[in-house]
Design a protein around this motif. Sequence first.
Motif, PDB file in Angstrom:
ATOM      1  N   TYR A  18       0.833  -1.210   0.000  1.00  0.00           N
ATOM      2  CA  TYR A  18       0.000   0.000   0.000  1.00  0.00           C
ATOM      3  C   TYR A  18       0.868   1.260   0.000  1.00  0.00           C
ATOM      4  O   TYR A  18       0.619   2.196  -0.761  1.00  0.00           O
ATOM      5  CB  TYR A  18      -0.920  -0.006   1.221  1.00  0.00           C
ATOM      6  N   LEU A  19       1.883   1.297   0.852  1.00  0.00           N
ATOM      7  CA  LEU A  19       2.762   2.462   0.902  1.00  0.00           C
ATOM      8  C   LEU A  19       3.490   2.670  -0.424  1.00  0.00           C
ATOM      9  O   LEU A  19       3.652   3.802  -0.890  1.00  0.00           O
ATOM     10  CB  LEU A  19       3.774   2.300   2.037  1.00  0.00           C
ATOM     11  N   SER A  20       3.917   1.583  -1.049  1.00  0.00           N
ATOM     12  CA  SER A  20       4.601   1.695  -2.336  1.00  0.00           C
ATOM     13  C   SER A  20       3.663   2.216  -3.424  1.00  0.00           C
ATOM     14  O   SER A  20       4.045   3.050  -4.245  1.00  0.00           O
ATOM     15  CB  SER A  20       5.175   0.331  -2.749  1.00  0.00           C
ATOM     16  N   VAL A  21       2.431   1.709  -3.423  1.00  0.00           N
ATOM     17  CA  VAL A  21       1.452   2.175  -4.420  1.00  0.00           C
ATOM     18  C   VAL A  21       1.154   3.657  -4.218  1.00  0.00           C
ATOM     19  O   VAL A  21       1.060   4.427  -5.188  1.00  0.00           O
ATOM     20  CB  VAL A  21       0.158   1.336  -4.321  1.00  0.00           C
ATOM     21  N   MET A  22       1.009   4.086  -2.966  1.00  0.00           N
ATOM     22  CA  MET A  22       0.787   5.502  -2.671  1.00  0.00           C
ATOM     23  C   MET A  22       1.952   6.361  -3.160  1.00  0.00           C
ATOM     24  O   MET A  22       1.752   7.432  -3.736  1.00  0.00           O
ATOM     25  CB  MET A  22       0.598   5.682  -1.164  1.00  0.00           C
ATOM     26  N   GLN A  23       3.177   5.867  -2.942  1.00  0.00           N
ATOM     27  CA  GLN A  23       4.364   6.608  -3.361  1.00  0.00           C
ATOM     28  C   GLN A  23       4.433   6.721  -4.883  1.00  0.00           C
ATOM     29  O   GLN A  23       4.747   7.792  -5.427  1.00  0.00           O
ATOM     30  CB  GLN A  23       5.620   5.913  -2.823  1.00  0.00           C
ATOM     31  N   ILE A  24       4.128   5.642  -5.584  1.00  0.00           N
ATOM     32  CA  ILE A  24       4.156   5.671  -7.048  1.00  0.00           C
ATOM     33  C   ILE A  24       3.133   6.667  -7.589  1.00  0.00           C
ATOM     34  O   ILE A  24       3.416   7.457  -8.490  1.00  0.00           O
ATOM     35  CB  ILE A  24       3.894   4.256  -7.614  1.00  0.00           C
ATOM     36  N   GLY A  25       1.921   6.633  -7.039  1.00  0.00           N
ATOM     37  CA  GLY A  25       0.884   7.563  -7.489  1.00  0.00           C
ATOM     38  C   GLY A  25       1.273   9.003  -7.230  1.00  0.00           C
ATOM     39  O   GLY A  25       1.058   9.879  -8.087  1.00  0.00           O
ATOM     40  N   TYR A  26       1.854   9.259  -6.080  1.00  0.00           N
ATOM     41  CA  TYR A  26       2.266  10.626  -5.727  1.00  0.00           C
ATOM     42  C   TYR A  26       3.333  11.133  -6.693  1.00  0.00           C
ATOM     43  O   TYR A  26       3.244  12.244  -7.227  1.00  0.00           O
ATOM     44  CB  TYR A  26       2.785  10.628  -4.295  1.00  0.00           C
ATOM     45  N   ILE A  27       4.363  10.322  -6.930  1.00  0.00           N
ATOM     46  CA  ILE A  27       5.460  10.759  -7.798  1.00  0.00           C
ATOM     47  C   ILE A  27       4.985  10.906  -9.240  1.00  0.00           C
ATOM     48  O   ILE A  27       5.425  11.809  -9.963  1.00  0.00           O
ATOM     49  CB  ILE A  27       6.643   9.780  -7.697  1.00  0.00           C
ATOM     50  N   ASN A  28       4.099  10.028  -9.683  1.00  0.00           N
ATOM     51  CA  ASN A  28       3.588  10.125 -11.054  1.00  0.00           C
ATOM     52  C   ASN A  28       2.920  11.476 -11.307  1.00  0.00           C
ATOM     53  O   ASN A  28       2.982  12.010 -12.413  1.00  0.00           O
ATOM     54  CB  ASN A  28       2.582   9.003 -11.323  1.00  0.00           C
ATOM     55  N   VAL A  29       2.270  12.012 -10.294  1.00  0.00           N
ATOM     56  CA  VAL A  29       1.636  13.331 -10.426  1.00  0.00           C
ATOM     57  C   VAL A  29       2.684  14.435 -10.317  1.00  0.00           C
ATOM     58  O   VAL A  29       2.742  15.349 -11.153  1.00  0.00           O
ATOM     59  CB  VAL A  29       0.550  13.510  -9.342  1.00  0.00           C
ATOM     60  N   GLU A  30       3.540  14.339  -9.307  1.00  0.00           N
ATOM     61  CA  GLU A  30       4.491  15.420  -9.028  1.00  0.00           C
ATOM     62  C   GLU A  30       5.550  15.578 -10.101  1.00  0.00           C
ATOM     63  O   GLU A  30       6.032  16.690 -10.346  1.00  0.00           O
ATOM     64  CB  GLU A  30       5.162  15.179  -7.673  1.00  0.00           C
ATOM     65  N   LYS A  31       5.949  14.511 -10.755  1.00  0.00           N
ATOM     66  CA  LYS A  31       7.024  14.616 -11.743  1.00  0.00           C
ATOM     67  C   LYS A  31       6.605  15.414 -12.975  1.00  0.00           C
ATOM     68  O   LYS A  31       7.454  15.849 -13.759  1.00  0.00           O
ATOM     69  CB  LYS A  31       7.499  13.223 -12.164  1.00  0.00           C
ATOM     70  N   ARG A  32       5.302  15.624 -13.151  1.00  0.00           N
ATOM     71  CA  ARG A  32       4.798  16.391 -14.290  1.00  0.00           C
ATOM     72  C   ARG A  32       4.540  17.858 -13.931  1.00  0.00           C
ATOM     73  O   ARG A  32       4.132  18.641 -14.781  1.00  0.00           O
ATOM     74  CB  ARG A  32       3.528  15.751 -14.832  1.00  0.00           C
ATOM     75  N   ARG A  33       4.754  18.201 -12.681  1.00  0.00           N
ATOM     76  CA  ARG A  33       4.563  19.579 -12.252  1.00  0.00           C
ATOM     77  C   ARG A  33       5.860  20.371 -12.381  1.00  0.00           C
ATOM     78  O   ARG A  33       6.887  19.844 -12.814  1.00  0.00           O
ATOM     79  CB  ARG A  33       4.035  19.603 -10.816  1.00  0.00           C
ATOM     80  N   LYS A  34       5.816  21.612 -11.957  1.00  0.00           N
ATOM     81  CA  LYS A  34       6.993  22.469 -12.049  1.00  0.00           C
ATOM     82  C   LYS A  34       8.157  21.848 -11.284  1.00  0.00           C
ATOM     83  O   LYS A  34       8.034  21.511 -10.110  1.00  0.00           O
ATOM     84  CB  LYS A  34       6.686  23.846 -11.471  1.00  0.00           C
TER      85      LYS A  34
END
Length: 426
Positions: A18-34
């Motif tokens: 669960y923690l790994s899935v949360m981390q992947i989802g978070y980074i997938n969003v953040e890496k496309r931001r500024k």
Amino acid sequence: MLLWVIGIYSLYILLKIYLSVMQIGYINVEKRRKPVLMPEGRYFVAGNYAIAKERLSIVESFVEYLLFLWWVFAGFRWLQGIVGAEDTVGNAVLFLFGFFAVNWIVTLPFEIYGRFKIDQSFGFNKMTPKMYVVDTLKSVLLFLVLGGAVFAALAWVVAEFENWWLGGFLLLFAVALLANVLYPTLIAPIFNKFTPLPEGELKSSIEEMMREAGLRSEGIFVMDASTRNSRLNAYFGGLGKAKRVVLFDTLLDKLNDKELLAVLGHELGHYKHGDIWKNLAMMGGFLFVAFYLFGHLPQSLYAEMGVVPTAGVTIAFILLMLPVLGFVYTPLMSMISRHNEYEADRYGSEMAGRQHLISALLKLVSENKSFPKSDPIYSRFYHTHPPILERLEALGYDPDRVDYDTELPKEGIFEFLDESKKPDEE
């Protein structure tokens, strides 16, 4: 009892995933931001690298769970059938060698994939297959000699003493202390070449910083880290007279002298604040709790697994369950470690200049492709270092004032510091 053990282990695996899935989802969003702390291209790559490592971790967790189920339902019984059920030291050592051999064979493909596929594709791995095989053979030989000796001593304690859990804890804690003494001078040189730092201004400055901190060491050495990896690092290793300062050659290549002194100032902060002893104390507390809990398990548990509770089986079961207890213990250790990192940053900035520590941290995060953002829950659970953005902001750095697609000024980074926290210029 076995069903309870399986239920606890199942919950542990589910939480890890669960923690790994949360981390992947978070980074997938953040890496496309500024981007922050690095140019856009490198920022995106750093995000992809973090995601690739986390995905591999999820697969490893599934395999870890299947391996656990195999051990408790059939593996221990199968292995005991091979080595025998005699409760002797020799039998215990053979059983534990077999236990580790199976686990190593199962997890080896993940290690190879992580190094030669993920790390290599992102520009980190510098090892050749030949070098990897040689290092692996060295590790196996060390394990057979040193591990065999520790297994034999631990098995004797388990077999001979009623309160073996206390003796086992004391033995392993003593081994951990001894390892800290022996590793820098006897074990690390088996894998890497260490050469004394040449005489000059840099060495003199480091020695002066060490005198101010009250640190006496065996010497200052440069490690040929670039033969295996491109990451940047430095550390103080050892206890007592075995203490030594180790600089990765990759660090010397990328940081200027002032930045390097700031990084070492940070490490000296750990020494000054006694963090190595705090870490050993936390590890001792963990071992004590582990041996107490697993030393009081009912004998019926082993009967449910279909094995005789010999010293080898008992120790192997403790090792099998240690990751579960470690998972519970991790948030506390991470919280204490993050506090220590802030204190070490403060000390390093006072010793060598806040602007130089900030500049060094910016280079480290960029060169190591460390994605600077993380899911808050994941970070508080796993990260032994505070998020790099928080560390930099604590030092007075304002990331919103920087265009990371342009090169940072070579004369320092005062213009990017929070003016209210700007130190006096020397």
